[in-house]
Design a protein around this motif. Structure first.
Motif, PDB file in Angstrom:
ATOM      1  N   ALA A 125      41.307  40.647  37.071  1.00 53.83           N
ATOM      2  CA  ALA A 125      42.645  40.507  36.500  1.00 53.83           C
ATOM      3  C   ALA A 125      43.698  40.312  37.581  1.00 53.83           C
ATOM      4  O   ALA A 125      44.736  39.675  37.349  1.00 53.83           O
ATOM      5  CB  ALA A 125      42.984  41.739  35.654  1.00 53.83           C
ATOM      6  N   PHE A 126      43.444  40.838  38.773  1.00 46.15           N
ATOM      7  CA  PHE A 126      44.356  40.675  39.901  1.00 46.15           C
ATOM      8  C   PHE A 126      44.069  39.405  40.704  1.00 46.15           C
ATOM      9  O   PHE A 126      44.678  39.178  41.741  1.00 46.15           O
ATOM     10  CB  PHE A 126      44.280  41.897  40.817  1.00 46.15           C
ATOM     11  N   GLY A 127      43.125  38.584  40.237  1.00 42.86           N
ATOM     12  CA  GLY A 127      42.856  37.307  40.885  1.00 42.86           C
ATOM     13  C   GLY A 127      41.796  37.332  41.958  1.00 42.86           C
ATOM     14  O   GLY A 127      41.675  36.382  42.738  1.00 42.86           O
ATOM     15  N   PHE A 128      40.978  38.384  42.014  1.00 45.76           N
ATOM     16  CA  PHE A 128      39.933  38.471  43.031  1.00 45.76           C
ATOM     17  C   PHE A 128      38.643  37.819  42.539  1.00 45.76           C
ATOM     18  O   PHE A 128      38.303  37.895  41.360  1.00 45.76           O
ATOM     19  CB  PHE A 128      39.636  39.937  43.385  1.00 45.76           C
ATOM     20  N   VAL A 129      37.932  37.179  43.459  1.00 49.89           N
ATOM     21  CA  VAL A 129      36.615  36.606  43.187  1.00 49.89           C
ATOM     22  C   VAL A 129      35.585  37.531  43.827  1.00 49.89           C
ATOM     23  O   VAL A 129      35.715  37.924  44.991  1.00 49.89           O
ATOM     24  CB  VAL A 129      36.497  35.191  43.786  1.00 49.89           C
ATOM     25  N   ARG A 130      34.560  37.866  43.064  1.00 44.19           N
ATOM     26  CA  ARG A 130      33.517  38.741  43.596  1.00 44.19           C
ATOM     27  C   ARG A 130      32.611  37.932  44.519  1.00 44.19           C
ATOM     28  O   ARG A 130      32.016  36.927  44.101  1.00 44.19           O
ATOM     29  CB  ARG A 130      32.702  39.342  42.455  1.00 44.19           C
ATOM     30  N   VAL A 131      32.498  38.338  45.774  1.00 48.14           N
ATOM     31  CA  VAL A 131      31.691  37.592  46.742  1.00 48.14           C
ATOM     32  C   VAL A 131      30.403  38.317  47.101  1.00 48.14           C
ATOM     33  O   VAL A 131      29.539  37.745  47.768  1.00 48.14           O
ATOM     34  CB  VAL A 131      32.503  37.293  48.025  1.00 48.14           C
ATOM     35  N   SER A 132      30.259  39.573  46.679  1.00 51.23           N
ATOM     36  CA  SER A 132      29.006  40.303  46.838  1.00 51.23           C
ATOM     37  C   SER A 132      29.076  41.486  45.878  1.00 51.23           C
ATOM     38  O   SER A 132      30.064  41.659  45.160  1.00 51.23           O
ATOM     39  CB  SER A 132      28.808  40.793  48.280  1.00 51.23           C
ATOM     40  N   GLY A 133      28.042  42.307  45.870  1.00 52.31           N
ATOM     41  CA  GLY A 133      28.023  43.429  44.944  1.00 52.31           C
ATOM     42  C   GLY A 133      29.198  44.376  45.092  1.00 52.31           C
ATOM     43  O   GLY A 133      29.664  44.956  44.122  1.00 52.31           O
ATOM     44  N   ARG A 134      29.703  44.524  46.331  1.00 53.70           N
ATOM     45  CA  ARG A 134      30.760  45.506  46.573  1.00 53.70           C
ATOM     46  C   ARG A 134      32.019  44.905  47.190  1.00 53.70           C
ATOM     47  O   ARG A 134      32.918  45.644  47.592  1.00 53.70           O
ATOM     48  CB  ARG A 134      30.233  46.605  47.502  1.00 53.70           C
ATOM     49  N   ALA A 135      32.100  43.594  47.277  1.00 53.41           N
ATOM     50  CA  ALA A 135      33.248  42.957  47.945  1.00 53.41           C
ATOM     51  C   ALA A 135      33.900  41.909  47.052  1.00 53.41           C
ATOM     52  O   ALA A 135      33.228  41.177  46.319  1.00 53.41           O
ATOM     53  CB  ALA A 135      32.811  42.325  49.263  1.00 53.41           C
TER      54      ALA A 135
END
Length: 292
Positions: free
Chosen positions: A137-147
């Motif tokens: 919702a804040f515009g982040f793309v998930r690039v790994s399980g925890r990042a």
């Protein structure tokens, strides 16, 4: 009849049939769309009877609407109030932040401007689904399980203390910034945008020819348009143009949505005025939606 020569009224009926043909309708989700698009700009409070009139045109039974409102109240989205024999629902203050975040994404006029910097979120433990949804919702793309990674853009919501349990890293520059696409299923989202344009093309063509819908029909068409648009946009991280494929269909889909919305706004707003829905509190921000 060729879809391209279908009347606006016939196009609306086809859209309603499609909505119910997709399986069990999540009425609460449709109500969230209507609240965000039409109720919140007019003060955030609506009579149940008026909401029933609006949703009935889309084929929602009164009992299904009451069940949906009970769920939204239990989840902290709305608050029920009684005035005599009448029931009213208003947006709960706890839900307003989520509405504000979504509104910024749904009605954006185009891709955000990127300043060349990034923010990275790193979780010290497994990420819960709710936290992942909040990051999106804040515009982040998930690039790994925890990042999670976000290009910093104009108007991006400040994260403040929203991710206090994660490591927050800020940086600038990237040798191959377009590589962010490898972390995000952009092909799926592109296909969804193209399907959306195919679904709403007949209505757009009818409106472009000068065909018009009456007030309540315009309310129904507007709700269906934004409901489908919202479902796509809130799954799209909203990357700046520099990080998108050259054949990205998102802006063509936004232009289609803008045209249809502009044609429906007049009759639908007139209908809401006639219904007495908090006319004095109407937000002028509605006039700047989609960069109008």
């Amino acid at each position: 009849m060729d879809d391209r020569t279908q009347s606006a009224a016939a196009s609306l009926e086809a859209l309603i049939a499609r909505l119910h043909g997709r399986g069990r309708l999540r009425v609460w989700s449709l109500v969230v769309t209507i609240f965000g698009d039409m109720i919140v700009p007019r003060g955030g409070k609506v009579a149940l009877t008026l909401l029933q009139e609006m949703t009935s045109r889309i084929g929602v039974e009164p009992g299904a609407l009451r069940t949906a409102m009970s769920r939204l109240a239990a989840d902290g989205w709305v608050v029920r109030e009684r005035e005599g024999r009448n029931s009213f629902y208003r947006l709960d203050e706890g839900g307003r932040h989520a509405f504000d975040l979504a509104t910024r994404r749904i009605y954006a006029g185009g891709p955000p401007a990127w300043n060349g910097s990034w923010t990275v979120l790193i979780s010290p433990c497994e990420v819960r689904e709710g936290d992942a949804q909040e990051a999106a919702a804040f515009g982040f793309v998930r690039v790994s399980g925890r990042a999670f990674l976000r290009p910093e853009t104009q108007g991006a919501p400040a994260i403040a203390n929203s991710f206090s349990d994660m490591l927050v890293v800020h940086g600038t520059g990237a040798e191959h910034p377009e590589a962010i696409l490898s972390f995000w299923p952009s092909g799926e989202t592109a296909a969804t945008y193209r399907a959306f344009m195919g679904v709403f093309a007949p209505l757009s063509a009818a409106l472009d020819r000068g065909d018009r819908l009456g007030g309540l029909d315009a309310i129904a068409a507007r709700a269906l348009l934004i409901h489908d648009w919202r479902r796509i946009v809130l799954r799209d991280p909203g990357l700046p143009a520099e990080l998108l494929p050259s054949d990205w269909p998102g802006e063509e889909a936004r232009a289609l949505t803008r045209r249809i919305y502009a044609a429906l706004e007049g009759p639908s707003e007139a209908w809401l005025d006639g219904a007495g829905l908090a006319v004095a509190q109407r937000s002028e921000s509605i006039r700047s939606r989609f960069g109008s």
